[in-house]
Write an enzyme that holds these catalytic residues in place. Structure first.
Site, PDB file in Angstrom:
ATOM      1  N   ARG A 112      -2.499   6.977  -7.776  1.00 51.88           N
ATOM      2  CA  ARG A 112      -1.621   5.937  -7.223  1.00 51.88           C
ATOM      3  C   ARG A 112      -2.277   4.582  -7.413  1.00 51.88           C
ATOM      4  O   ARG A 112      -3.426   4.501  -7.815  1.00 51.88           O
ATOM      5  CB  ARG A 112      -1.305   6.207  -5.755  1.00 51.88           C
ATOM      6  N   GLU A 151      -1.763  -1.400   1.282  1.00 51.18           N
ATOM      7  CA  GLU A 151      -3.217  -1.473   1.110  1.00 51.18           C
ATOM      8  C   GLU A 151      -3.604  -2.036  -0.258  1.00 51.18           C
ATOM      9  O   GLU A 151      -4.301  -1.380  -1.043  1.00 51.18           O
ATOM     10  CB  GLU A 151      -3.849  -0.094   1.308  1.00 51.18           C
ATOM     11  N   GLU A 307      -1.765   2.186  10.532  1.00 45.45           N
ATOM     12  CA  GLU A 307      -2.083   3.562  10.137  1.00 45.45           C
ATOM     13  C   GLU A 307      -3.388   3.997  10.779  1.00 45.45           C
ATOM     14  O   GLU A 307      -4.338   3.214  10.870  1.00 45.45           O
ATOM     15  CB  GLU A 307      -2.310   3.660   8.622  1.00 45.45           C
TER      16      GLU A 307
HETATM   17  C1  GAL Z   1      -4.222   5.092   3.599  1.00 46.41           C
HETATM   18  C2  GAL Z   1      -2.913   4.999   2.828  1.00 46.41           C
HETATM   19  C3  GAL Z   1      -1.980   6.121   3.160  1.00 46.41           C
HETATM   20  C4  GAL Z   1      -2.723   7.420   3.171  1.00 46.41           C
HETATM   21  C5  GAL Z   1      -3.844   7.341   4.174  1.00 46.41           C
HETATM   22  C6  GAL Z   1      -4.633   8.623   4.286  1.00 46.41           C
HETATM   23  O1  GAL Z   1      -5.259   4.545   2.858  1.00 46.41           O
HETATM   24  O2  GAL Z   1      -2.269   3.780   3.069  1.00 46.41           O
HETATM   25  O3  GAL Z   1      -0.947   6.138   2.198  1.00 46.41           O
HETATM   26  O4  GAL Z   1      -3.234   7.653   1.900  1.00 46.41           O
HETATM   27  O5  GAL Z   1      -4.734   6.340   3.790  1.00 46.41           O
HETATM   28  O6  GAL Z   1      -5.708   8.500   5.180  1.00 46.41           O
END
Ligand code: GAL
Length: 697
Positions: A112, A151, A307
């Site tokens: 990605r 991100e 997140e």
């Molecule tokens: C973040 C990302 C998410 C997922 C997550 C997993 O870096 O934005 O899409 O990959 O980590 O911990």
């Protein structure tokens, strides 16, 4: 622009990826979201391939359905511009849109974030998709917030391709105007590097040996700006199409590649992704440091935890789960540090793909059988009583100065010794937090008014202007403390001659002649207040010029010379710590600084986390969090507090609370909380020492 009241309480939710699941699951998802108290989901983050099937051929049908379903279920949407990862057809059509590493390797498709941020077709594609999504959902009642990209810089924070090389030259030309000025700034008289034309200049690709340091530093600055340009492209389209919908992009705390102090100026609300390692005893300090940074990036305003994991992640070598209660405790930490939203990655743990072993709110086992689900729904219910926290500020009398440009400069090769900044920062942060301090982070050039103490764990790169600001701060009565290897170079990475410490020499009342970088296993000793301790890693050899020695070295060729100093400066004081002190000694020095500044402090084990927030009426909340996985801690607190939120059947707290493992207690006081009245003690208490290294999240 960002009004938290649009969300009807504290935001609670997750990344929602319905495209990974059959349609039948969607209605069930919305029902479960209601059960959990979820009021916002981040939708469509990785949906480019599902939304644009071929160039310009959009399919919004499925997303229309999901948006309507969520709205009907009372769940709001933080809608992504969906630009986080271009689809395979895009990379096939524009093969040179794939990013290139420092070694000249063009990365393949299949992961990605596989794009060059400067590629013209990528920028066109991003603009096309952003406009299409924004136009489609402008006015949709579920749309409350824009989630731009995802991100930025997480995997690709610099691209060494030809497109970026061209942009780099243009960026340099705007900065230096003439090649002669660039030659001067880069010090190209060294190693026959003198340029005669812009066309000769390259990114610092892999070279036979060290690339020019200022070239490396400017490349870092350019790379942050290069990606920021992509961000502002998306941001500009959103502002044009939906001027009333606020926008954010999720930051990553101490991410090496992006100067978030600059980036934060483009956000309506700052948001953060944070994944502290729950298996570490000090993961709450790791988290707290990033939370404090995030609030500081937004100028002290409340922010969104966009997140985090409900339990384990899948990308460490060993992925510890969050123990029962640990998620709640970390959520409370975010609230204490100013969060107005608690969100997770991701709603439903995936069945396939690279992140299928990453926890979600709905685990593989299904909601009914899952302890994580029970904790998630309990916390959703608890949040409803915490709405007043949305009006709270986090008052800090102590600021830590942090600068991405300094971090970049420190990371450039060819130094006296490798000096990893984040662990160093973590040690100072841990000392301040266990002294009971709220901590802000400030960039050089920030307004220091309102702080009593400014801490510079390290500021190797320092301009005269920063020196002047810090001088003015101390003359006004501020208390400054700086760590070793500070004030060595200017913003071009040229050495301040005449003694290290450069712009701070007169403020500190000393100059550094040289440094003794200790090899692994080598030590020195330092005597402070009659106590001799062992020091490691680094010893500045310094000479007093107005300062007094607070501690002296015991060994090696500079034995007897000062290691820690203090100088009275007008109303204030300026301290210097020339070596890597043991954690307790550093804490003792910081305690003296706080005493001098009249800032109340306490002495807590790392297992007890203390924060203070302030409501608009001046009343304050003491947030006590237990990070101890096993032992109940007995905590003495100042009298006069009431449990927050109020408990049925009497909510006076008294002067003592017992904190069970990973539990949380919030206590409301009518006025300022005196943290010196908070002590851990009694038979139930435990005490461990902060681990020396505290990596950023
Ligand atoms: C973040 C990302 C998410 C997922 C997550 C997993 O870096 O934005 O899409 O990959 O980590 O911990």
């Amino acid at each position: 622009m960002f009004d938290i009241r649009r969300f009807g309480g504290v935001i609670y939710g997750a990344d929602y990826n319905p495209e990974q699941w059959p349609r039948e699951v969607w209605a069930e998802d919305v029902r479960l979201m209601n059960e959990a108290g979820v009021n916002l989901v981040s939708l469509g983050i990785f949906s480019w391939a599902q939304l644009e099937r071929a160039e310009g051929d959009f399919d919004f049908g499925w997303l229309d359905e999901v948006m309507d379903l969520l709205h009907a279920g009372g769940v709001d949407v933080n809608l992504a511009t969906a630009t986080a990862s271009p689809p395979p057809w895009f990379s096939l059509k524009y093969p040179d849109s794939r990013p290139v590493t420092v070694d000249g390797v063009r990365l393949e498709v299949g992961g990605r974030q596989g794009y060059c941020p400067g590629h013209p077709a990528l920028r066109e594609g991003v603009a096309r998709l952003t406009r299409a999504v924004a136009t489609r959902y402008a006015g949709h009642p579920a749309l409350k917030l824009w989630h731009i990209n995802n991100e930025y810089g997480c995997h690709i924070d610099q691209c060494f391709c030809e497109h970026c090389a061209r942009r780099f030259r243009a960026w340099l030309e705007a900065r230096y105007v003439t090649v002669a000025a660039l030659n001067d700034a880069w010090g190209t008289a060294f190693w026959s590097q003198r340029y005669t034309d812009w066309a000769e200049i390259q990114p610092p690709r892999r070279a036979p040996t060290y690339a020019n340091p200022t070239q490396q530093l400017d490349w870092r600055r350019f790379s942050s700006d290069n990606i920021l340009e992509l961000h502002t492209l998306e941001r500009g389209i959103l502002t044009e199409v939906t001027p009333d919908v606020p926008a954010t992009t999720n930051f990553l705390g101490f991410l090496p590649g992006l100067d978030y102090f600059r980036w934060a100026q483009e956000e309506d609300v700052v948001s953060l992704d944070a994944y502290p390692d729950p298996g570490q005893p000090d993961s709450h300090l790791e988290a707290g440091m990033v939370f404090d940074l995030t609030r500081s990036l937004g100028g002290g305003n409340r922010w969104i935890l966009m997140e985090q994991a409900t339990s384990a992640v899948n990308w460490r070598t060993r992925n510890a789960p969050k123990a029962p209660g640990q998620m709640r405790m970390l959520n409370h930490l975010a609230l204490a540090k100013g969060a107005s939203g608690i969100m997770f990655f991701q709603w439903r743990a995936s069945k396939a793909g690279a992140e299928k072993f990453h926890s979600g709110l709905v685990q593989h086992v299904g909601p009914q059988r899952s302890r994580v689900w029970r904790e998630v729904t309990d916390f959703g219910a608890e949040l409803r009583g915490l709405t007043p926290l949305l009006d709270a500020r986090v008052p800090a009398r102590v600021a830590v100065m942090f600068d991405w440009h300094n971090w970049w400069a420190l990371n450039i090769d060819s130094k006296p010794g490798v000096l990893p900044l984040l662990p160093l920062l973590g040690r100072w942060y841990a000392a301040l937090r266990t002294l009971g301090q709220n901590v802000d982070f400030v960039a050089p050039g920030s307004d220091l008014e309102g702080y009593d103490v400014v801490v510079l764990p390290n500021l190797y790169l320092m301009d005269d202007a920063t020196g002047a600001d810090l001088r003015a701060f101390t003359e006004r009565g501020g208390h400054l403390i700086a760590g070793y290897f500070t004030g060595v170079v200017d913003s071009r990475e040229h050495v301040h001659l005449g003694g290290y410490g450069g712009p701070l020499r007169d403020v500190l009342g000393l100059w550094v002649e040289e440094w003794d970088v200790l090899l692994p296993g080598q030590t020195n000793t330092v005597t402070l207040n009659g106590q001799t301790v062992t020091v490691t890693d680094w010893c500045d050899v310094l000479h007093l010029d107005g300062a007094e020695a607070v501690a002296t070295y015991g060994e090696r060729f500079y034995a007897g010379q000062a290691a820690v100093t203090r100088r009275a400066t007008g109303q204030g004081q300026a301290w210097y710590v020339g070596t890597e002190l043991p954690a307790d000694t550093l804490r003792n020095v910081l305690r003296s600084v706080l005493d001098g500044a009249g800032v109340p402090h306490t002495d807590l084990p790392v297992t007890l986390d203390l924060s203070v927030s302030q409501l608009p009426d001046g009343s304050q909340i003491l947030h006590l969090l237990s990070a101890d996985p096993q032992v109940t801690q007995r905590v003495q607190i100042p009298a006069g507090g009431h449990f927050f939120p109020a408990r049925p059947g009497g909510d006076e707290v008294g002067t003592q609370v017992d904190l069970a493992p990973f539990s949380v207690t919030l206590i409301h006081y009518p006025g300022p909380v005196d943290v010196s009245g908070v002590k851990v003690g009694g038979a139930a208490a435990t005490r461990v020492t902060a681990s020396a290294d505290l990596p950023g999240a």
